[in-house]
Design a protein around this motif. Sequence first.
Motif, PDB file in Angstrom:
ATOM      1  N   VAL A 128      36.767  35.079  33.793  1.00 24.30           N
ATOM      2  CA  VAL A 128      38.572  34.306  32.881  1.00 24.30           C
ATOM      3  C   VAL A 128      38.254  34.315  31.938  1.00 24.30           C
ATOM      4  N   LEU A 155      40.296  36.754  30.365  1.00 25.09           N
ATOM      5  CA  LEU A 155      42.148  37.113  31.111  1.00 25.09           C
ATOM      6  C   LEU A 155      42.362  35.690  30.621  1.00 25.09           C
ATOM      7  N   TYR A 156      42.024  34.894  30.178  1.00 23.98           N
ATOM      8  CA  TYR A 156      42.826  33.433  29.769  1.00 23.98           C
ATOM      9  C   TYR A 156      42.583  33.064  28.248  1.00 23.98           C
ATOM     10  N   GLY A 160      29.777  33.559  39.042  1.00 21.29           N
ATOM     11  CA  GLY A 160      29.769  33.437  40.207  1.00 21.29           C
ATOM     12  C   GLY A 160      28.631  32.759  40.084  1.00 21.29           C
ATOM     13  N   GLU A 161      28.707  31.801  41.306  1.00 20.25           N
ATOM     14  CA  GLU A 161      27.619  31.439  42.279  1.00 20.25           C
ATOM     15  C   GLU A 161      26.227  30.557  41.646  1.00 20.25           C
ATOM     16  N   LYS A 205      25.406  28.837  39.127  1.00 24.52           N
ATOM     17  CA  LYS A 205      25.800  27.100  38.726  1.00 24.52           C
ATOM     18  C   LYS A 205      24.165  26.298  39.016  1.00 24.52           C
ATOM     19  N   VAL A 243      32.913  26.652  37.352  1.00 24.00           N
ATOM     20  CA  VAL A 243      33.499  26.538  36.013  1.00 24.00           C
ATOM     21  C   VAL A 243      33.232  24.939  35.333  1.00 24.00           C
ATOM     22  N   THR A 272      41.822  28.319  38.390  1.00 27.81           N
ATOM     23  CA  THR A 272      42.445  29.531  37.600  1.00 27.81           C
ATOM     24  C   THR A 272      41.999  30.305  38.607  1.00 27.81           C
ATOM     25  N   THR A 309      45.833  36.813  38.805  1.00 26.54           N
ATOM     26  CA  THR A 309      45.052  37.638  38.942  1.00 26.54           C
ATOM     27  C   THR A 309      43.387  37.719  39.971  1.00 26.54           C
ATOM     28  N   PRO A 345      41.504  37.843  42.714  1.00 26.28           N
ATOM     29  CA  PRO A 345      40.919  39.220  43.705  1.00 26.28           C
ATOM     30  C   PRO A 345      41.444  38.654  45.321  1.00 26.28           C
TER      31      PRO A 345
HETATM   32  P1  NAD Z   1      34.567  30.546  41.117  1.00 25.20           P
HETATM   33  O1  NAD Z   1      34.491  29.930  40.315  1.00 25.20           O
HETATM   34  O2  NAD Z   1      32.849  31.149  41.849  1.00 25.20           O
HETATM   35  O3  NAD Z   1      35.628  31.666  41.438  1.00 25.20           O
HETATM   36  C1  NAD Z   1      35.960  32.653  42.170  1.00 25.20           C
HETATM   37  C2  NAD Z   1      36.022  34.460  41.638  1.00 25.20           C
HETATM   38  O4  NAD Z   1      37.134  34.451  40.993  1.00 25.20           O
HETATM   39  C3  NAD Z   1      34.875  34.380  40.142  1.00 25.20           C
HETATM   40  O5  NAD Z   1      34.131  35.440  39.894  1.00 25.20           O
HETATM   41  C4  NAD Z   1      35.701  33.395  39.387  1.00 25.20           C
HETATM   42  O6  NAD Z   1      35.291  34.994  37.567  1.00 25.20           O
HETATM   43  C5  NAD Z   1      37.055  34.497  39.590  1.00 25.20           C
HETATM   44  N1  NAD Z   1      38.373  33.530  38.958  1.00 25.20           N
HETATM   45  C6  NAD Z   1      38.620  33.073  39.032  1.00 25.20           C
HETATM   46  N2  NAD Z   1      39.280  32.675  38.108  1.00 25.20           N
HETATM   47  C7  NAD Z   1      40.510  33.710  38.401  1.00 25.20           C
HETATM   48  C8  NAD Z   1      41.727  34.599  37.430  1.00 25.20           C
HETATM   49  N3  NAD Z   1      42.319  33.943  37.636  1.00 25.20           N
HETATM   50  N4  NAD Z   1      41.908  35.430  38.200  1.00 25.20           N
HETATM   51  C9  NAD Z   1      40.536  36.331  37.527  1.00 25.20           C
HETATM   52  N5  NAD Z   1      39.386  35.717  39.063  1.00 25.20           N
HETATM   53  C10 NAD Z   1      39.628  34.774  38.760  1.00 25.20           C
HETATM   54  O7  NAD Z   1      35.170  30.196  43.078  1.00 25.20           O
HETATM   55  P2  NAD Z   1      34.988  29.047  43.158  1.00 25.20           P
HETATM   56  O8  NAD Z   1      36.026  29.414  45.286  1.00 25.20           O
HETATM   57  O9  NAD Z   1      37.174  28.678  42.254  1.00 25.20           O
HETATM   58  O10 NAD Z   1      35.046  27.436  43.397  1.00 25.20           O
HETATM   59  C11 NAD Z   1      33.682  27.741  44.294  1.00 25.20           C
HETATM   60  C12 NAD Z   1      32.790  26.876  43.859  1.00 25.20           C
HETATM   61  O11 NAD Z   1      33.408  25.289  43.813  1.00 25.20           O
HETATM   62  C13 NAD Z   1      31.573  26.666  44.851  1.00 25.20           C
HETATM   63  O12 NAD Z   1      30.724  26.184  43.724  1.00 25.20           O
HETATM   64  C14 NAD Z   1      31.768  25.186  45.518  1.00 25.20           C
HETATM   65  O13 NAD Z   1      30.484  24.601  44.994  1.00 25.20           O
HETATM   66  C15 NAD Z   1      33.145  24.429  44.369  1.00 25.20           C
HETATM   67  N6  NAD Z   1      33.573  23.489  44.875  1.00 25.20           N
HETATM   68  C16 NAD Z   1      33.538  21.506  44.208  1.00 25.20           C
HETATM   69  C17 NAD Z   1      34.559  20.938  44.821  1.00 25.20           C
HETATM   70  C18 NAD Z   1      34.942  19.935  44.180  1.00 25.20           C
HETATM   71  O14 NAD Z   1      35.190  18.312  44.533  1.00 25.20           O
HETATM   72  N7  NAD Z   1      34.029  20.207  42.665  1.00 25.20           N
HETATM   73  C19 NAD Z   1      34.663  21.316  45.645  1.00 25.20           C
HETATM   74  C20 NAD Z   1      35.013  23.337  46.165  1.00 25.20           C
HETATM   75  C21 NAD Z   1      34.117  23.774  45.919  1.00 25.20           C
END
Ligand code: NAD
Length: 344
Positions: free
Chosen positions: A45, A48-49, A72-73, A76, A107, A129, A172, A174
């Motif tokens: 991210v 990109l931003y 990536g997870e 975390k 994040v 994002t 952006t 995937p």
């Molecule tokens: P993530 O944050 O790993 O993002 C997924 C992938 O997309 C990563 O590789 C990231 O670098 C990439 N990415 C992010 N934004 C992008 C963009 N705009 N353009 C290109 N690539 C981008 O995963 P996720 O699906 O966003 O979140 C999953 C996590 O959220 C898990 O750890 C889960 O436990 C947690 N979660 C928390 C809650 C809560 O209430 N706190 C609720 C649901 C899930």
Amino acid sequence: MNKIRIRASKEYDVCIGTGLLSQLGTLIAQLCKVQKAAIISDSHVWPLYGQAAKSSLVQAGFEVVNYVFPAGESSKNGLTFLSILNFLAENQLTRTDCIIALGGGVVGDLAGFAAATYLRGIDYIQVPTTLLAAVDSSVGGKTAIDLPAGKNLAGCFYQPKLVVCDIDTLSTLPAPVFRDGCAEVIKYGVLFDPALFVHLEHAGIAFDRKAVITRCVELKNAVVSEDEFDTGRRMLLNLGHTIGHGIEASSNFSVSHGQAVAIGMAIVARSSGCADAGRIIGCLQRFGLPTETTLSAQVLAAAALSDKKRSADTVKLVLPERIGSCQIVPTPVGQLLSLIEAGL
Ligand code: NAD
Ligand code: GLY
């Protein structure tokens, strides 16, 4: 820009619209002292931003530092968490400074937990994002890190000061990551909103981004304002998740979270005898999400029993009655296997 006021123990706005990254500094300056801001982001991210977010903050008068960890997870964890805390301390952030979580759920969860614990709590702003972060993880104040024994085992409830969702950033993503978020969006329709579900059924992946994200946040707000600490109604948001978590874990995480939730929703839709099961499954498939698994009912039941939310003799399953209405059903452990078998 759409604005939703989240009414948890601490109230805050979720701003949803296009071009919001360039307004980040001014939006935050209306709420926080214009001092130091630490942007926490990941290695996908930030390139990109990151600069757009940083420039906007600098223009508004903030001194900006940034911490970027591998995406990536697997990041975390306690190590990244401690590195963030050390970074904040080395950069002498004070209680009147703020943290910006720029990225997806990973994040947001990490930066939120760091914000909750650094100096016993400083302000943080969620800038989601991913679609999942926009409709779910950035709102409601759940923060967490994973432990070797399981996901999200350490964390706390800590509400952000503001959420700024710039829809442009989703362009952006995937395709598989975007689809993962779609599973959560469909979940809101099944849980609470037949009209949202119909829109998704008809529009498919071309759904109206701004309107749908706004609606999902409104629906999450209704749940969080009633049950911030997840002891009752908020558990509805686990639709598809109890079995989904089992699928993720049993597949060694080769099945993504969104795919696993989709399969979990399909299984409970079939097994609950829900009259709308066919429509729920059809909608998931329209979004390219899976609705079947080759894992056995025994494997799924065993995984569901290791869910951290189970009590001694029951597992709380969320079962759909019809689109727009689901129930939290405490299911005796002894009945779990047959219930899953009925849904495969
Ligand atoms: P993530 O944050 O790993 O993002 C997924 C992938 O997309 C990563 O590789 C990231 O670098 C990439 N990415 C992010 N934004 C992008 C963009 N705009 N353009 C290109 N690539 C981008 O995963 P996720 O699906 O966003 O979140 C999953 C996590 O959220 C898990 O750890 C889960 O436990 C947690 N979660 C928390 C809650 C809560 O209430 N706190 C609720 C649901 C899930
Ligand atoms: N993602 C579920 C919740 O916020 O409760």
